[in-house]
Design a protein around this motif. Structure first.
Motif, PDB file in Angstrom:
ATOM      1  N   ALA A 183       0.894  -1.182   0.000  1.00 47.06           N
ATOM      2  CA  ALA A 183       0.000   0.000   0.000  1.00 47.06           C
ATOM      3  C   ALA A 183       0.916   1.212   0.000  1.00 47.06           C
ATOM      4  CB  ALA A 183      -0.885  -0.020   1.245  1.00 47.06           C
ATOM      5  N   ALA A 184       1.804   1.238  -0.976  1.00 44.89           N
ATOM      6  CA  ALA A 184       2.901   2.203  -0.959  1.00 44.89           C
ATOM      7  C   ALA A 184       2.700   3.356  -1.926  1.00 44.89           C
ATOM      8  CB  ALA A 184       4.209   1.475  -1.276  1.00 44.89           C
ATOM      9  N   GLY A 185       1.463   3.648  -2.255  1.00 44.86           N
ATOM     10  CA  GLY A 185       1.185   4.804  -3.115  1.00 44.86           C
ATOM     11  C   GLY A 185       1.980   4.723  -4.392  1.00 44.86           C
ATOM     12  N   GLY A 186       2.682   5.813  -4.691  1.00 43.64           N
ATOM     13  CA  GLY A 186       3.454   5.893  -5.921  1.00 43.64           C
ATOM     14  C   GLY A 186       4.569   4.874  -6.045  1.00 43.64           C
ATOM     15  N   GLU A 187       5.009   4.292  -4.941  1.00 45.12           N
ATOM     16  CA  GLU A 187       6.115   3.320  -4.994  1.00 45.12           C
ATOM     17  C   GLU A 187       5.619   1.901  -5.274  1.00 45.12           C
ATOM     18  OE1 GLU A 187       9.630   4.042  -4.110  1.00 45.12           O
ATOM     19  OE2 GLU A 187       8.832   6.002  -4.663  1.00 45.12           O
ATOM     20  N   SER A 188       4.318   1.714  -5.240  1.00 40.51           N
ATOM     21  CA  SER A 188       3.775   0.363  -5.368  1.00 40.51           C
ATOM     22  C   SER A 188       4.163  -0.286  -6.691  1.00 40.51           C
ATOM     23  CB  SER A 188       2.248   0.383  -5.246  1.00 40.51           C
ATOM     24  OG  SER A 188       1.870   1.042  -4.070  1.00 40.51           O
ATOM     25  N   ARG A 189       4.122   0.523  -7.727  1.00 39.46           N
ATOM     26  CA  ARG A 189       4.426  -0.012  -9.058  1.00 39.46           C
ATOM     27  C   ARG A 189       5.854  -0.552  -9.118  1.00 39.46           C
ATOM     28  NH1 ARG A 189       4.358   2.991 -14.905  1.00 39.46           N
ATOM     29  NH2 ARG A 189       4.351   1.025 -16.079  1.00 39.46           N
ATOM     30  N   LYS A 190       6.783   0.254  -8.589  1.00 39.38           N
ATOM     31  CA  LYS A 190       8.198  -0.155  -8.592  1.00 39.38           C
ATOM     32  C   LYS A 190       8.392  -1.468  -7.839  1.00 39.38           C
ATOM     33  CE  LYS A 190      10.793   3.051  -6.782  1.00 39.38           C
ATOM     34  NZ  LYS A 190      11.732   4.127  -6.427  1.00 39.38           N
ATOM     35  N   LEU A 191       7.729  -1.599  -6.709  1.00 38.78           N
ATOM     36  CA  LEU A 191       7.871  -2.798  -5.885  1.00 38.78           C
ATOM     37  C   LEU A 191       7.343  -4.038  -6.580  1.00 38.78           C
ATOM     38  CD1 LEU A 191       7.120  -1.992  -2.177  1.00 38.78           C
ATOM     39  CD2 LEU A 191       8.930  -3.447  -3.038  1.00 38.78           C
ATOM     40  N   LEU A 192       6.173  -3.908  -7.186  1.00 40.61           N
ATOM     41  CA  LEU A 192       5.599  -5.073  -7.864  1.00 40.61           C
ATOM     42  C   LEU A 192       6.424  -5.459  -9.093  1.00 40.61           C
ATOM     43  CD1 LEU A 192       2.683  -6.618  -7.300  1.00 40.61           C
ATOM     44  CD2 LEU A 192       3.307  -4.699  -5.886  1.00 40.61           C
ATOM     45  N   LYS A 193       7.092  -4.469  -9.671  1.00 45.69           N
ATOM     46  CA  LYS A 193       7.942  -4.758 -10.841  1.00 45.69           C
ATOM     47  C   LYS A 193       9.081  -5.684 -10.459  1.00 45.69           C
ATOM     48  CE  LYS A 193       7.642  -1.464 -14.559  1.00 45.69           C
ATOM     49  NZ  LYS A 193       7.772  -0.008 -14.573  1.00 45.69           N
ATOM     50  N   LEU A 198       0.183 -12.336  -1.418  1.00 42.33           N
ATOM     51  CA  LEU A 198       0.487 -10.962  -1.803  1.00 42.33           C
ATOM     52  C   LEU A 198      -0.787 -10.174  -2.066  1.00 42.33           C
ATOM     53  CD1 LEU A 198       2.628  -8.834  -2.543  1.00 42.33           C
ATOM     54  CD2 LEU A 198       2.600  -9.738  -4.884  1.00 42.33           C
ATOM     55  N   TYR A 199      -0.870  -8.996  -1.476  1.00 43.86           N
ATOM     56  CA  TYR A 199      -2.039  -8.130  -1.631  1.00 43.86           C
ATOM     57  C   TYR A 199      -1.574  -6.740  -2.019  1.00 43.86           C
ATOM     58  CZ  TYR A 199      -3.892 -11.951   1.113  1.00 43.86           C
ATOM     59  OH  TYR A 199      -4.218 -13.205   1.561  1.00 43.86           O
ATOM     60  N   VAL A 200      -2.412  -6.068  -2.763  1.00 43.21           N
ATOM     61  CA  VAL A 200      -2.045  -4.719  -3.192  1.00 43.21           C
ATOM     62  C   VAL A 200      -3.217  -3.764  -2.993  1.00 43.21           C
ATOM     63  CG1 VAL A 200      -2.784  -4.808  -5.619  1.00 43.21           C
ATOM     64  CG2 VAL A 200      -0.756  -3.529  -5.013  1.00 43.21           C
ATOM     65  N   ALA A 201      -2.896  -2.509  -2.705  1.00 45.50           N
ATOM     66  CA  ALA A 201      -3.915  -1.450  -2.621  1.00 45.50           C
ATOM     67  C   ALA A 201      -3.231  -0.191  -3.138  1.00 45.50           C
ATOM     68  CB  ALA A 201      -4.402  -1.259  -1.196  1.00 45.50           C
ATOM     69  N   ALA A 202      -3.463   0.099  -4.423  1.00 40.46           N
ATOM     70  CA  ALA A 202      -2.756   1.225  -5.038  1.00 40.46           C
ATOM     71  C   ALA A 202      -3.549   1.748  -6.218  1.00 40.46           C
ATOM     72  CB  ALA A 202      -1.368   0.765  -5.487  1.00 40.46           C
ATOM     73  N   GLY A 203      -3.060   2.813  -6.835  1.00 33.93           N
ATOM     74  CA  GLY A 203      -3.721   3.367  -8.015  1.00 33.93           C
ATOM     75  C   GLY A 203      -5.051   4.029  -7.692  1.00 33.93           C
ATOM     76  N   PHE A 204      -5.122   4.725  -6.586  1.00 29.36           N
ATOM     77  CA  PHE A 204      -6.397   5.286  -6.146  1.00 29.36           C
ATOM     78  C   PHE A 204      -6.892   6.473  -6.967  1.00 29.36           C
ATOM     79  CE2 PHE A 204      -7.557   2.671  -2.656  1.00 29.36           C
ATOM     80  CZ  PHE A 204      -6.368   2.138  -2.187  1.00 29.36           C
ATOM     81  N   SER A 205      -6.088   6.909  -7.917  1.00 26.83           N
ATOM     82  CA  SER A 205      -6.516   7.926  -8.882  1.00 26.83           C
ATOM     83  C   SER A 205      -7.119   9.165  -8.225  1.00 26.83           C
ATOM     84  CB  SER A 205      -7.523   7.313  -9.874  1.00 26.83           C
ATOM     85  OG  SER A 205      -7.019   6.125 -10.436  1.00 26.83           O
ATOM     86  N   GLY A 206      -6.632   9.522  -7.059  1.00 23.25           N
ATOM     87  CA  GLY A 206      -7.091  10.754  -6.413  1.00 23.25           C
ATOM     88  C   GLY A 206      -8.169  10.561  -5.368  1.00 23.25           C
ATOM     89  N   HIS A 207      -8.572   9.311  -5.120  1.00 22.07           N
ATOM     90  CA  HIS A 207      -9.689   9.095  -4.201  1.00 22.07           C
ATOM     91  C   HIS A 207      -9.379   8.109  -3.091  1.00 22.07           C
ATOM     92  CE1 HIS A 207     -11.545  10.189  -8.203  1.00 22.07           C
ATOM     93  NE2 HIS A 207     -11.668  11.247  -7.440  1.00 22.07           N
TER      94      HIS A 207
END
Lengths: 95, 377
Positions: B198-208, B321-330
């Motif tokens: 649940a790392a906001g902008g860093e989530s993408r890098k981590l999953l990569k 593994l669970y993810v919570a990211a990409g909230f697009s402003g909300h």
């Protein structure tokens, strides 16, 4: 520190935050300026921390043993000095 | 170091999910935060809360969040109020569009209404309403204190023995045989059977780091706050035609945002253009605002997905593994419901709000994006 009652010493004048509130927050684990700022609003008033942040840095250093470089400076944003909205509302090609 | 669950990111999502996990009896939880709790989107956001969206998924999830906000507010002493939202419309074509939006929202139990300029004046007495043709009022919407929303539960987490590792960067997920084994951080390895990113902008890098590409792009956003006043403007007001908004925060400052042309995935930088647009739009509606001081201007990001809906839940290909990211402003407004759903997933259950299941990562793999009746907010 002096013998005065820390509950009566105001450190952040803009937001009226006392020394005892700061010491208590540090004890609760808010042991850096960024966290103290969000927890107590110190540095969020019109002076944007120019009055209190150095003092709070010193309190943190004394209480946690951290160095000045470790505690200072929280992120800094423009404007350096409060600016009235009217200064941006006019001017430019459209008014 | 070994934990039952590692939560990566101590923003509002990570912190509230950890609290929800504790309530479900999970005890050995480690939270990893690269900077300080809330330092990402959580402490930058507008703090608005609404269910008035244009997709079933957003509406149902936000409705649940709105049910939970007062409970969290009471439990943790988080200031929260239901002062409403107001979309102000100055063009005829927008009125027709919003009538359809309101119809959809009403059909899903969100009590929005189209109102006229005189009612706007009643709701916001100090506003100039000459240019306003109509407005949409959402009385269920509100706002909360973002600092209290993260720091108050955090204090509780610490008391209950959760390890909060600040200034600790998660670099790499450790996966063997399609099962999560832990996280590699710059302070060492933490072994765990379950990991939540649940790392906001860093989530993408981590999953990569394990070959999963979350379709998230970062869009820079700009906001400023003014000096404080006694509360006298209740709703969050959006000027639809200029994509700008203003609200009076619970502490009394005015928080003003406005869209200016921006590119995805660039470093956000301060631009005078933002200050000019925001000042022009809002001093027009509130002439007294001209004399008000701006204290601070900062930037942040909306983590945007292709369908403007978040990616929430288990990653099917990797056990644990669970993810919570990409909230697009909300993300902030949704957080209580997201925390509840994630805690349900992590403890082997399913979210009470079934629409969460549509917000999985796999929808992008399938090409099955969420449909909204219109792109909105």
């Amino acid at each position: 520190m002096s013998q005065q009652d820390p509950r009566k010493i105001v450190v952040c004048r803009c937001e009226n935050v006392t020394l005892s509130q700061i010491l208590e927050a540090i004890d609760e684990g808010f042991d850096n300026l960024e966290l103290l700022k969000r927890r107590l609003r110190v540095g969020m008033g019109p002076c944007q921390g120019t009055t209190c942040l150095l003092m709070i840095a010193r309190i943190l250093m004394q209480k946690t043993g951290k160095s000045f470089e470790e505690v200072f400076l929280p992120s800094n944003r423009p404007p350096i000095h409060p600016v009235k909205l009217k200064n941006f509302a006019g001017g430019g090609r459209e008014s | 170091m070994k934990a039952e669950v590692v939560v990566i990111g101590a923003g509002v999502i990570g912190v509230l999910t950890t609290a929800a996990l504790l309530e479900k009896g999970i005890s050995n939880i480690v939270v990893v935060e690269k900077n300080y709790p809330g330092s990402g989107g959580s402490f930058r956001c507008a703090t608005g809360i609404r269910a008035s969206f244009t997709s079933r998924e957003h509406v149902e999830v936000m409705k649940r969040a709105i049910e939970l906000w007062p409970i969290l507010s009471s439990k943790y002493g988080i200031k929260y109020s239901r002062d409403g939202y107001l979309w102000v419309l100055t063009r005829e074509q927008d009125v027709e569009f919003f009538k359809k939006v309101v119809e959809f929202q009403n059909s899903r139990g969100v009590p929005t209404r189209v109102i006229g300029p005189s009612e706007v004046q009643e709701l916001v007495p100090t506003m100039r309403t000459e240019k306003i043709i109509a407005a949409v009022h959402d009385p269920l919407a509100g706002k909360a204190d973002c600092f209290e929303a993260v720091l108050n539960p955090l204090r509780d987490l610490r008391k209950q023995g959760v390890s909060i590792l600040s200034r600790t960067q998660a670099n790499k997920l450790i996966v063997e045989d399609n099962t999560v084994k832990g996280v590699h951080t710059d302070k060492g390895v933490i072994n765990a059977d379950q990991v939540l990113v649940a790392a906001g902008g860093e989530s993408r890098k981590l999953l990569k780091t394990i070959g999963i590409d979350l379709p998230i792009r970062d869009l820079p956003k700009h906001v400023m706050v003014t000096e404080t006043f006694k509360p006298f403007i209740k709703p969050l007001i959006i000027d639809w035609s200029t994509s700008s908004y203003i609200l009076q925060l619970l502490h009394g400052n005015f928080y003003i945002g406005a869209d200016i042309p921006e590119q995805y995935d660039v470093e956000a930088s301060n631009k005078i253009e933002f200050l000019r647009k925001a000042a022009r739009v809002w001093t027009d509606y509130f002439p007294w605002l001209k004399e008000v001081y701006i204290l601070r201007y900062w930037t942040g990001f909306y983590d945007m997905t292709p369908d403007h809906h978040p990616i929430i839940g288990p990653i099917k290909e990797v056990e644990g593994l669970y993810v919570a990211a990409g909230f697009s402003g909300h993300g902030f407004m949704m957080a209580p419901a997201v925390a509840e759903a994630l805690a349900e997933y992590i403890t082997g259950g399913k979210p009470v709000v079934k629409e969460f299941e549509n917000l999985n990562y796999e929808r992008f793999v399938r090409g099955d994006v969420i449909k909204e009746i219109a792109v909105f907010g």
